[in-house]
Scaffold this active site. Structure first.
Site, mmCIF file in Angstrom:
data_model
loop_
_atom_site.group_PDB
_atom_site.id
_atom_site.type_symbol
_atom_site.label_atom_id
_atom_site.label_comp_id
_atom_site.label_asym_id
_atom_site.label_seq_id
_atom_site.Cartn_x
_atom_site.Cartn_y
_atom_site.Cartn_z
ATOM 1 N N GLY A 94 7.844 0.770 4.549
ATOM 2 C CA GLY A 94 6.506 1.774 4.708
ATOM 3 C C GLY A 94 5.486 1.509 3.706
ATOM 4 N N LEU A 95 5.694 0.088 2.988
ATOM 5 C CA LEU A 95 4.737 -0.173 1.936
ATOM 6 C C LEU A 95 3.751 -1.325 2.511
ATOM 7 C CD1 LEU A 95 7.413 -0.492 -0.870
ATOM 8 C CD2 LEU A 95 5.605 1.274 -0.461
ATOM 9 N N GLY A 96 4.041 -1.674 3.999
ATOM 10 C CA GLY A 96 2.915 -2.408 4.477
ATOM 11 C C GLY A 96 3.111 -4.065 4.223
ATOM 12 N N GLY A 97 4.325 -3.941 3.731
ATOM 13 C CA GLY A 97 4.517 -5.553 3.389
ATOM 14 C C GLY A 97 4.318 -6.857 4.444
ATOM 15 N N LYS A 124 0.832 -1.149 -0.151
ATOM 16 C CA LYS A 124 -0.098 -0.196 -0.023
ATOM 17 C C LYS A 124 0.914 1.215 -0.041
ATOM 18 C CE LYS A 124 0.761 1.282 4.685
ATOM 19 N NZ LYS A 124 1.840 2.371 4.911
ATOM 20 N N PRO A 142 9.640 -4.703 -0.676
ATOM 21 C CA PRO A 142 10.749 -4.423 0.359
ATOM 22 C C PRO A 142 10.298 -4.464 1.941
ATOM 23 C CG PRO A 142 10.675 -2.921 -1.341
ATOM 24 C CD PRO A 142 9.213 -3.709 -1.471
ATOM 25 N N ASP A 191 -1.856 -1.552 10.611
ATOM 26 C CA ASP A 191 -2.246 -1.527 9.061
ATOM 27 C C ASP A 191 -2.989 -2.691 8.287
ATOM 28 O OD1 ASP A 191 -1.007 0.914 8.319
ATOM 29 O OD2 ASP A 191 0.929 0.295 7.924
ATOM 30 N N SER A 221 2.038 -6.422 6.950
ATOM 31 C CA SER A 221 0.813 -6.251 7.389
ATOM 32 C C SER A 221 0.180 -6.869 6.200
ATOM 33 C CB SER A 221 0.331 -4.913 7.387
ATOM 34 O OG SER A 221 1.069 -4.134 8.370
#
Ligand code: C5P
Length: 295
Positions: A99-102, A14, A95, A137, A104
Protein backbone atom coordinates in the site's frame (compact mmCIF):
# COMPACT_ATOMS: atom_id res chain seq x y z
CA UNK A 1 21.79 11.80 -10.30
CA UNK A 2 23.94 10.82 -13.30
CA UNK A 3 27.44 9.54 -13.94
CA UNK A 4 28.87 8.91 -17.39
CA UNK A 5 27.29 5.54 -17.97
CA UNK A 6 24.32 5.24 -15.65
CA UNK A 7 21.42 7.18 -14.22
CA UNK A 8 20.30 6.68 -10.63
CA UNK A 9 16.75 7.57 -9.61
CA UNK A 10 15.24 7.40 -6.13
CA UNK A 11 11.79 5.83 -6.12
CA UNK A 12 10.02 7.24 -3.06
CA UNK A 13 7.17 5.47 -1.27
CA UNK A 14 3.89 7.31 -0.65
CA UNK A 15 1.20 7.50 1.96
CA UNK A 16 -2.37 8.62 1.39
CA UNK A 17 -3.26 11.26 3.98
CA UNK A 18 -6.82 10.78 2.73
CA UNK A 19 -8.32 8.33 0.27
CA UNK A 20 -11.99 8.69 -0.63
CA UNK A 21 -13.86 6.65 -3.21
CA UNK A 22 -16.43 8.70 -5.11
CA UNK A 23 -18.03 6.02 -7.29
CA UNK A 24 -17.55 3.44 -10.01
CA UNK A 25 -16.75 4.53 -13.56
CA UNK A 26 -17.88 3.11 -16.85
CA UNK A 27 -14.36 1.81 -17.56
CA UNK A 28 -14.55 -0.36 -14.41
CA UNK A 29 -12.18 1.81 -12.38
CA UNK A 30 -13.26 3.97 -9.45
CA UNK A 31 -13.05 7.73 -9.18
CA UNK A 32 -11.01 8.75 -6.17
CA UNK A 33 -9.84 11.82 -4.39
CA UNK A 34 -6.74 11.56 -2.26
CA UNK A 35 -4.08 13.76 -0.73
CA UNK A 36 -0.86 11.88 -1.39
CA UNK A 37 2.56 12.47 0.12
CA UNK A 38 5.94 10.95 -0.71
CA UNK A 39 8.21 9.89 2.16
CA UNK A 40 11.95 9.25 2.37
CA UNK A 41 11.67 5.47 2.22
CA UNK A 42 12.88 4.64 -1.26
CA UNK A 43 13.96 2.02 -3.76
CA UNK A 44 16.90 2.85 -6.02
CA UNK A 45 16.54 2.41 -9.76
CA UNK A 46 19.75 2.41 -11.80
CA UNK A 47 19.50 2.65 -15.59
CA UNK A 48 22.17 2.18 -18.24
CA UNK A 49 22.34 1.60 -21.98
CA UNK A 50 21.65 -1.87 -23.37
CA UNK A 51 20.47 -3.44 -26.63
CA UNK A 52 17.14 -4.59 -25.20
CA UNK A 53 15.11 -3.95 -22.07
CA UNK A 54 16.52 -5.98 -19.20
CA UNK A 55 15.12 -5.53 -15.70
CA UNK A 56 16.76 -7.01 -12.62
CA UNK A 57 15.88 -6.75 -8.96
CA UNK A 58 17.74 -7.64 -5.76
CA UNK A 59 14.53 -9.13 -4.31
CA UNK A 60 14.25 -12.62 -5.78
CA UNK A 61 10.56 -12.82 -4.82
CA UNK A 62 9.77 -10.18 -7.44
CA UNK A 63 8.96 -11.49 -10.90
CA UNK A 64 10.72 -8.95 -13.13
CA UNK A 65 8.67 -9.98 -16.17
CA UNK A 66 5.43 -9.13 -14.39
CA UNK A 67 6.60 -5.89 -12.86
CA UNK A 68 5.53 -2.27 -13.23
CA UNK A 69 9.08 -1.07 -14.01
CA UNK A 70 9.23 -3.50 -16.95
CA UNK A 71 5.75 -2.45 -18.07
CA UNK A 72 6.78 1.22 -17.87
CA UNK A 73 9.94 0.68 -19.92
CA UNK A 74 8.12 -1.25 -22.66
CA UNK A 75 5.30 1.30 -22.74
CA UNK A 76 7.68 4.28 -23.06
CA UNK A 77 9.80 2.55 -25.70
CA UNK A 78 6.70 1.78 -27.79
CA UNK A 79 5.27 5.26 -27.42
CA UNK A 80 8.61 6.90 -28.28
CA UNK A 81 9.03 4.52 -31.25
CA UNK A 82 12.72 3.94 -30.61
CA UNK A 83 14.98 0.90 -30.97
CA UNK A 84 17.20 1.49 -27.91
CA UNK A 85 17.02 -0.76 -24.87
CA UNK A 86 18.09 -0.26 -21.26
CA UNK A 87 19.34 -2.23 -18.30
CA UNK A 88 17.19 -1.33 -15.28
CA UNK A 89 18.31 -2.49 -11.83
CA UNK A 90 15.95 -2.08 -8.89
CA UNK A 91 17.28 -2.18 -5.32
CA UNK A 92 14.22 -2.71 -3.10
CA UNK A 93 13.69 -1.18 0.32
CA UNK A 94 9.98 -0.40 0.13
CA UNK A 95 7.95 -3.41 1.28
CA UNK A 96 6.21 -5.15 -1.61
CA UNK A 97 2.42 -5.07 -2.04
CA UNK A 98 2.15 -2.96 1.09
CA UNK A 99 0.00 0.00 0.00
CA UNK A 100 3.09 2.21 -0.10
CA UNK A 101 3.26 2.45 -3.89
CA UNK A 102 6.62 0.66 -4.19
CA UNK A 103 6.04 -0.95 -7.60
CA UNK A 104 4.47 2.27 -8.91
CA UNK A 105 7.40 4.33 -7.58
CA UNK A 106 9.83 2.02 -9.42
CA UNK A 107 7.78 2.48 -12.60
CA UNK A 108 7.76 6.29 -12.21
CA UNK A 109 11.53 6.31 -11.56
CA UNK A 110 12.02 4.13 -14.64
CA UNK A 111 10.06 6.60 -16.79
CA UNK A 112 12.05 9.58 -15.44
CA UNK A 113 15.36 7.75 -15.90
CA UNK A 114 14.62 6.50 -19.41
CA UNK A 115 13.54 9.99 -20.44
CA UNK A 116 17.14 11.10 -19.70
CA UNK A 117 18.87 7.94 -20.92
CA UNK A 118 17.07 7.98 -24.26
CA UNK A 119 17.20 11.80 -24.58
CA UNK A 120 13.46 11.98 -25.14
CA UNK A 121 13.19 15.53 -23.77
CA UNK A 122 9.75 14.87 -22.28
CA UNK A 123 8.44 17.09 -19.48
CA UNK A 124 6.96 15.57 -16.31
CA UNK A 125 3.54 16.47 -17.71
CA UNK A 126 4.37 14.61 -20.94
CA UNK A 127 5.22 11.53 -18.88
CA UNK A 128 1.88 11.57 -17.03
CA UNK A 129 -0.10 9.91 -19.80
CA UNK A 130 2.37 7.06 -20.14
CA UNK A 131 2.44 6.81 -16.34
CA UNK A 132 -1.36 6.48 -16.16
CA UNK A 133 -1.29 3.65 -18.69
CA UNK A 134 1.14 1.76 -16.43
CA UNK A 135 -0.88 2.08 -13.18
CA UNK A 136 -3.15 4.42 -11.25
CA UNK A 137 -0.55 5.46 -8.64
CA UNK A 138 2.23 6.06 -11.16
CA UNK A 139 1.25 9.61 -12.31
CA UNK A 140 1.54 11.09 -8.79
CA UNK A 141 4.90 9.37 -8.28
CA UNK A 142 6.43 11.01 -11.37
CA UNK A 143 6.84 14.21 -9.33
CA UNK A 144 5.90 13.14 -5.80
CA UNK A 145 5.80 15.72 -3.02
CA UNK A 146 2.31 16.60 -1.81
CA UNK A 147 -0.61 16.52 -4.25
CA UNK A 148 -4.36 16.40 -4.54
CA UNK A 149 -5.02 13.40 -6.76
CA UNK A 150 -8.28 12.72 -8.60
CA UNK A 151 -9.86 10.69 -11.37
CA UNK A 152 -8.55 7.14 -11.16
CA UNK A 153 -5.18 8.63 -10.19
CA UNK A 154 -4.25 10.46 -13.38
CA UNK A 155 -5.32 13.95 -12.22
CA UNK A 156 -2.45 15.29 -10.13
CA UNK A 157 -2.58 18.79 -8.66
CA UNK A 158 0.58 19.65 -6.70
CA UNK A 159 -0.05 21.49 -3.42
CA UNK A 160 2.42 22.97 -0.91
CA UNK A 161 4.24 20.57 1.41
CA UNK A 162 2.07 19.33 4.26
CA UNK A 163 3.27 20.46 7.71
CA UNK A 164 3.94 16.96 9.03
CA UNK A 165 7.43 16.37 10.46
CA UNK A 166 7.49 12.57 10.34
CA UNK A 167 5.46 9.41 9.97
CA UNK A 168 5.60 6.05 11.68
CA UNK A 169 4.79 3.34 9.14
CA UNK A 170 4.10 -0.29 10.04
CA UNK A 171 3.70 -3.07 7.49
CA UNK A 172 1.72 -5.84 9.23
CA UNK A 173 2.83 -9.39 8.36
CA UNK A 174 -0.46 -10.34 6.72
CA UNK A 175 -1.36 -11.68 3.30
CA UNK A 176 -4.27 -10.56 1.20
CA UNK A 177 -7.16 -12.84 0.34
CA UNK A 178 -6.53 -15.00 -2.68
CA UNK A 179 -7.41 -13.47 -6.00
CA UNK A 180 -5.53 -11.58 -8.64
CA UNK A 181 -3.95 -8.32 -7.70
CA UNK A 182 -4.39 -7.02 -4.18
CA UNK A 183 -5.64 -3.64 -5.40
CA UNK A 184 -8.13 -5.24 -7.77
CA UNK A 185 -9.42 -7.43 -4.95
CA UNK A 186 -9.70 -4.45 -2.58
CA UNK A 187 -11.72 -2.47 -5.12
CA UNK A 188 -13.95 -5.49 -5.76
CA UNK A 189 -14.95 -5.36 -2.07
CA UNK A 190 -16.07 -1.73 -2.28
CA UNK A 191 -19.83 -1.16 -2.27
CA UNK A 192 -21.97 1.93 -2.76
CA UNK A 193 -22.31 2.52 0.97
CA UNK A 194 -18.59 3.38 0.99
CA UNK A 195 -18.83 6.19 -1.56
CA UNK A 196 -18.26 9.75 -0.28
CA UNK A 197 -18.20 13.14 -1.97
CA UNK A 198 -14.61 13.98 -1.08
CA UNK A 199 -15.25 16.59 1.61
CA UNK A 200 -12.51 15.43 3.97
CA UNK A 201 -9.93 15.41 1.20
CA UNK A 202 -10.82 18.88 -0.05
CA UNK A 203 -10.87 20.20 3.51
CA UNK A 204 -7.39 18.80 4.16
CA UNK A 205 -6.06 20.11 0.82
CA UNK A 206 -7.46 23.59 1.58
CA UNK A 207 -5.87 23.51 5.02
CA UNK A 208 -2.48 22.51 3.60
CA UNK A 209 -2.72 25.20 0.91
CA UNK A 210 -3.35 27.86 3.54
CA UNK A 211 -0.32 26.72 5.56
CA UNK A 212 -2.36 25.14 8.35
CA UNK A 213 -1.42 22.11 10.38
CA UNK A 214 -2.72 18.61 9.64
CA UNK A 215 -4.67 17.26 12.61
CA UNK A 216 -5.03 13.45 12.48
CA UNK A 217 -8.84 13.78 12.52
CA UNK A 218 -8.59 14.89 8.92
CA UNK A 219 -6.73 11.75 7.83
CA UNK A 220 -9.00 9.11 6.39
CA UNK A 221 -8.87 6.03 4.18
CA UNK A 222 -12.11 4.45 3.01
CA UNK A 223 -10.42 1.05 2.57
CA UNK A 224 -9.78 0.92 6.30
CA UNK A 225 -13.34 -0.33 7.02
CA UNK A 226 -12.64 -3.44 4.91
CA UNK A 227 -8.95 -3.88 5.78
CA UNK A 228 -9.61 -6.92 7.99
CA UNK A 229 -11.71 -8.46 5.23
CA UNK A 230 -8.90 -7.97 2.68
CA UNK A 231 -6.09 -8.95 5.08
CA UNK A 232 -7.22 -11.41 7.76
CA UNK A 233 -5.27 -10.70 10.96
CA UNK A 234 -4.70 -7.03 10.12
CA UNK A 235 -6.55 -5.87 13.26
CA UNK A 236 -3.93 -7.55 15.46
CA UNK A 237 -1.28 -5.09 14.28
CA UNK A 238 -3.71 -2.17 14.49
CA UNK A 239 -4.63 -3.18 18.06
CA UNK A 240 -0.97 -3.53 18.97
CA UNK A 241 -0.41 0.06 17.87
CA UNK A 242 -3.49 1.20 19.78
CA UNK A 243 -2.30 -0.67 22.89
CA UNK A 244 1.00 1.21 23.01
CA UNK A 245 -0.84 4.52 22.66
CA UNK A 246 -0.78 5.05 18.90
CA UNK A 247 -4.42 5.93 18.48
CA UNK A 248 -4.94 7.65 15.15
CA UNK A 249 -3.75 4.96 12.75
CA UNK A 250 -4.50 5.26 9.04
CA UNK A 251 -4.30 2.66 6.29
CA UNK A 252 -1.88 3.33 3.40
CA UNK A 253 -3.49 2.93 -0.03
CA UNK A 254 -5.33 -0.38 -0.26
CA UNK A 255 -3.21 -1.63 2.67
CA UNK A 256 -2.06 -3.40 4.64
CA UNK A 257 0.48 -0.80 5.87
CA UNK A 258 -0.59 1.70 8.50
CA UNK A 259 0.77 5.15 9.25
CA UNK A 260 0.53 7.42 12.27
CA UNK A 261 2.00 10.84 13.03
CA UNK A 262 4.03 10.83 16.27
CA UNK A 263 3.53 13.93 18.44
CA UNK A 264 7.32 14.39 18.75
CA UNK A 265 10.56 12.92 17.43
CA UNK A 266 11.25 11.25 20.78
CA UNK A 267 7.86 9.58 20.90
CA UNK A 268 8.21 8.51 17.26
CA UNK A 269 11.57 6.88 18.06
CA UNK A 270 10.08 5.18 21.13
CA UNK A 271 7.14 3.81 19.08
CA UNK A 272 9.49 2.66 16.34
CA UNK A 273 11.86 0.86 18.74
CA UNK A 274 9.04 -0.77 20.69
CA UNK A 275 7.25 -2.01 17.60
CA UNK A 276 10.31 -3.19 15.68
CA UNK A 277 12.52 -4.54 18.49
CA UNK A 278 10.00 -5.81 21.02
CA UNK A 279 7.10 -6.83 18.79
CA UNK A 280 9.03 -7.69 15.60
CA UNK A 281 6.84 -5.50 13.40
CA UNK A 282 8.27 -4.19 10.13
CA UNK A 283 8.34 -0.50 11.03
CA UNK A 284 9.81 2.68 9.55
CA UNK A 285 10.21 6.18 10.96
CA UNK A 286 10.26 8.43 7.90
CA UNK A 287 9.96 12.05 6.87
CA UNK A 288 7.93 13.60 4.08
CA UNK A 289 9.97 14.37 0.97
CA UNK A 290 9.35 16.72 -1.95
CA UNK A 291 11.85 15.67 -4.63
CA UNK A 292 11.35 18.91 -6.61
CA UNK A 293 12.53 20.93 -3.62
CA UNK A 294 15.63 18.78 -2.99
CA UNK A 295 18.87 20.32 -4.14
O1 C5P B 1 -4.37 0.99 -12.09
P1 C5P B 1 -3.98 -0.26 -11.35
O2 C5P B 1 -3.35 -1.28 -12.24
O3 C5P B 1 -3.17 0.02 -10.13
O4 C5P B 1 -5.34 -0.88 -10.83
C1 C5P B 1 -5.48 -2.23 -10.46
C2 C5P B 1 -6.96 -2.54 -10.36
O5 C5P B 1 -7.54 -1.82 -9.27
C3 C5P B 1 -7.76 -2.11 -11.57
O6 C5P B 1 -7.80 -3.12 -12.53
C4 C5P B 1 -9.13 -1.83 -10.99
O7 C5P B 1 -9.82 -3.05 -10.83
C5 C5P B 1 -8.82 -1.31 -9.60
N1 C5P B 1 -8.82 0.17 -9.53
C6 C5P B 1 -10.02 0.85 -9.50
N2 C5P B 1 -10.02 2.22 -9.42
C7 C5P B 1 -8.87 2.90 -9.34
C8 C5P B 1 -7.63 2.23 -9.35
C9 C5P B 1 -7.64 0.85 -9.44
O8 C5P B 1 -11.10 0.24 -9.54
N3 C5P B 1 -8.89 4.23 -9.25
Amino acid sequence: MTDQSSIVEKAYAKVNLTLEILGKRRDGYHDLVSVMQTVNLFDTVTLSEADSIVVECDDSDIDVDDNLATKAAIELKNRAGISEGAKISVAKRIPVSAGLGGGSADAAATLRGLNYLWNLGLSDDDLLETAASVGSDVPFLIKGGTALVGGRGEEVIPIPSARIPRFLIVKPAVRHQTGNSKTEYAFSRVDESMYTVGNLTHKLAARIRSGGDCPPELFFNQFQVIAEDIFPGWVLSRDRLNNIGVNAVVLCGAGPSIFAVPPSKEIGTAWYLLLSRTYGEEAFLVEPVSPDLES
